[in-house]
Motif scaffolding. Structure first.
Motif, PDB file in Angstrom:
ATOM      1  N   SER A 177     -10.746  17.290  15.503  1.00 32.90           N
ATOM      2  CA  SER A 177      -9.939  16.577  14.512  1.00 32.90           C
ATOM      3  C   SER A 177     -10.780  15.643  13.651  1.00 32.90           C
ATOM      4  O   SER A 177     -10.331  15.183  12.595  1.00 32.90           O
ATOM      5  CB  SER A 177      -8.825  15.789  15.205  1.00 32.90           C
ATOM      6  N   LEU A 214      -4.300   6.874  16.340  1.00 34.32           N
ATOM      7  CA  LEU A 214      -4.244   7.462  17.678  1.00 34.32           C
ATOM      8  C   LEU A 214      -3.654   8.869  17.678  1.00 34.32           C
ATOM      9  O   LEU A 214      -4.076   9.740  18.447  1.00 34.32           O
ATOM     10  CB  LEU A 214      -3.430   6.557  18.615  1.00 34.32           C
ATOM     11  N   ASP A 215      -2.677   9.116  16.825  1.00 26.52           N
ATOM     12  CA  ASP A 215      -2.049  10.438  16.773  1.00 26.52           C
ATOM     13  C   ASP A 215      -2.788  11.397  15.852  1.00 26.52           C
ATOM     14  O   ASP A 215      -2.468  12.594  15.808  1.00 26.52           O
ATOM     15  CB  ASP A 215      -0.590  10.314  16.308  1.00 26.52           C
ATOM     16  N   THR A 216      -3.764  10.875  15.122  1.00 25.89           N
ATOM     17  CA  THR A 216      -4.505  11.715  14.168  1.00 25.89           C
ATOM     18  C   THR A 216      -5.761  12.304  14.799  1.00 25.89           C
ATOM     19  O   THR A 216      -6.033  13.507  14.675  1.00 25.89           O
ATOM     20  CB  THR A 216      -4.896  10.885  12.929  1.00 25.89           C
ATOM     21  N   TYR A 217      -6.518  11.461  15.489  1.00 24.96           N
ATOM     22  CA  TYR A 217      -7.782  11.915  16.079  1.00 24.96           C
ATOM     23  C   TYR A 217      -7.604  12.046  17.594  1.00 24.96           C
ATOM     24  O   TYR A 217      -7.807  11.102  18.351  1.00 24.96           O
ATOM     25  CB  TYR A 217      -8.906  10.940  15.737  1.00 24.96           C
ATOM     26  N   THR A 218      -7.196  13.218  17.997  1.00 21.73           N
ATOM     27  CA  THR A 218      -6.898  13.476  19.413  1.00 21.73           C
ATOM     28  C   THR A 218      -7.894  14.436  20.064  1.00 21.73           C
ATOM     29  O   THR A 218      -7.950  14.533  21.293  1.00 21.73           O
ATOM     30  CB  THR A 218      -5.490  14.068  19.553  1.00 21.73           C
ATOM     31  N   THR A 219      -8.690  15.128  19.257  1.00 24.62           N
ATOM     32  CA  THR A 219      -9.724  16.037  19.749  1.00 24.62           C
ATOM     33  C   THR A 219     -10.987  15.836  18.922  1.00 24.62           C
ATOM     34  O   THR A 219     -10.928  15.283  17.806  1.00 24.62           O
ATOM     35  CB  THR A 219      -9.290  17.509  19.635  1.00 24.62           C
ATOM     36  N   SER A 278      -9.637   6.647  21.796  1.00 22.56           N
ATOM     37  CA  SER A 278      -8.934   7.916  21.616  1.00 22.56           C
ATOM     38  C   SER A 278      -8.969   8.737  22.901  1.00 22.56           C
ATOM     39  O   SER A 278      -9.694   8.408  23.847  1.00 22.56           O
ATOM     40  CB  SER A 278      -9.566   8.725  20.476  1.00 22.56           C
ATOM     41  N   ASP A 279      -8.200   9.816  22.901  1.00 19.82           N
ATOM     42  CA  ASP A 279      -8.165  10.712  24.059  1.00 19.82           C
ATOM     43  C   ASP A 279      -9.297  11.734  24.026  1.00 19.82           C
ATOM     44  O   ASP A 279      -9.385  12.597  24.914  1.00 19.82           O
ATOM     45  CB  ASP A 279      -6.823  11.459  24.104  1.00 19.82           C
TER      46      ASP A 279
END
Length: 282
Positions: free
Chosen positions: A157, A149-154, A225-226
């Motif tokens: 990424s 979750l903190d790795t693929y935010t865009t 993801s976001d």
């Protein structure tokens, strides 16, 4: 005397041949008339005459369509199936379902193997068929492992990563174009993509938001993801053969009613609650 008998015999044979020719011609004319009568029937009248509405789907995409044990019988259920039943009921016929790979559905529709396709199909002008009015407006999600979750935010990424999508879907195009150097893995069955993701063979999956959301109820190691995809808003439609406006008019009337009275919301909620998800292969 012999010559007279021979002439009489020839005359009898000629009369017989003529009678057979007339009878054969009449038979051909009757067949032509029946074929012409069948051709003159509208598409809706042909469906009513056959007593069944042939629906093509790909039953591996809950909550739209999926397999479920009903009274000990493997049964295809889901929102699209319930909508198909309403269309068949409007026509006064039975619903006949054909299950096949998603990427073969519109080709089979073009070949006349069924009357309609309902399989969470997204409208695209490049696709074959006459599309109904939208019955469900959907956003897209990027499904990832919870640990990422903190790795693929865009979208950026995921540059250089492998992203999965079901074969033949608009999600495959979205995945391939979401960032630079993304490799899109297309598989026929969506549950197989989930397996690839959980086994760290791919980094993400692009899928309809409602499908991703429901998969989280069965897989607590997955997350949405976001990432927001451009052009990610899509319209789900029923598809008929090109030019079959009469049948699509019937479909559109059922869709309009279902959206207006809220029954489609109830059907979707029920489909989500009943959805059974295939366990990933170990």
């Amino acid at each position: 005397m012999k010559k007279l008998l021979a002439l009489l015999l020839c005359l009898v044979m000629l009369i017989s041949f003529a009678a057979c020719a007339v009878e054969e011609g009449s038979s051909d004319e009757n067949d032509d008339a029946q074929n012409e009568e069948q051709t003159e029937l509208s598409s809706v009248e042909q469906i009513k005459q056959s007593g069944k509405l042939r629906l093509g789907t790909s039953a591996d995409y809950p909550p739209f369509e999926y397999h479920m044990d009903v009274d000990g019988q493997d049964t295809i259920v889901g929102f699209d199936i319930e909508m198909g039943k309403l269309i068949a009921e409007e026509l006064g016929v039975e619903l006949e379902i054909t299950d096949m790979a998603f990427d073969a559905l519109l080709i089979s529709l073009q070949q006349g193997k069924f009357d309609l396709v309902a399989a969470g199909v997204t409208y695209s002008p490049e696709r074959y068929g006459l599309f109904s009015d939208p019955y469900y407006v959907e956003g897209q999600a990027v499904l990832i492992r919870t640990e990422d979750l903190d790795t693929y935010t865009t979208a950026e990424s995921l540059s250089g990563c492998t992203v999965g999508a079901q074969k033949g879907t608009v999600q495959a195009e979205l995945a391939a174009n979401m960032a630079q150097d993304v490799t899109c893995l297309e598989l026929v069955k969506f549950p197989d993509l989930v397996t690839e993701l959980k086994q760290d063979k791919i980094e993400a999956i692009v899928v309809d938001y409602v499908v991703a959301e429901d998969y989280l109820t069965a897989h607590d190691d997955l997350a949405i993801s976001d990432i927001v995809l451009e052009d990610g808003q899509v319209n789900k439609c029923v598809v008929a053969q090109e030019g079959n406006q009469e049948l699509i008019d019937v479909v559109n009337s059922v869709i309009a009613q279902g959206l207006a009275d809220g029954s489609f919301d109830s059907l979707m909620q029920q489909a989500k609650e009943n959805a059974q998800y295939e366990k990933p292969k170990s």
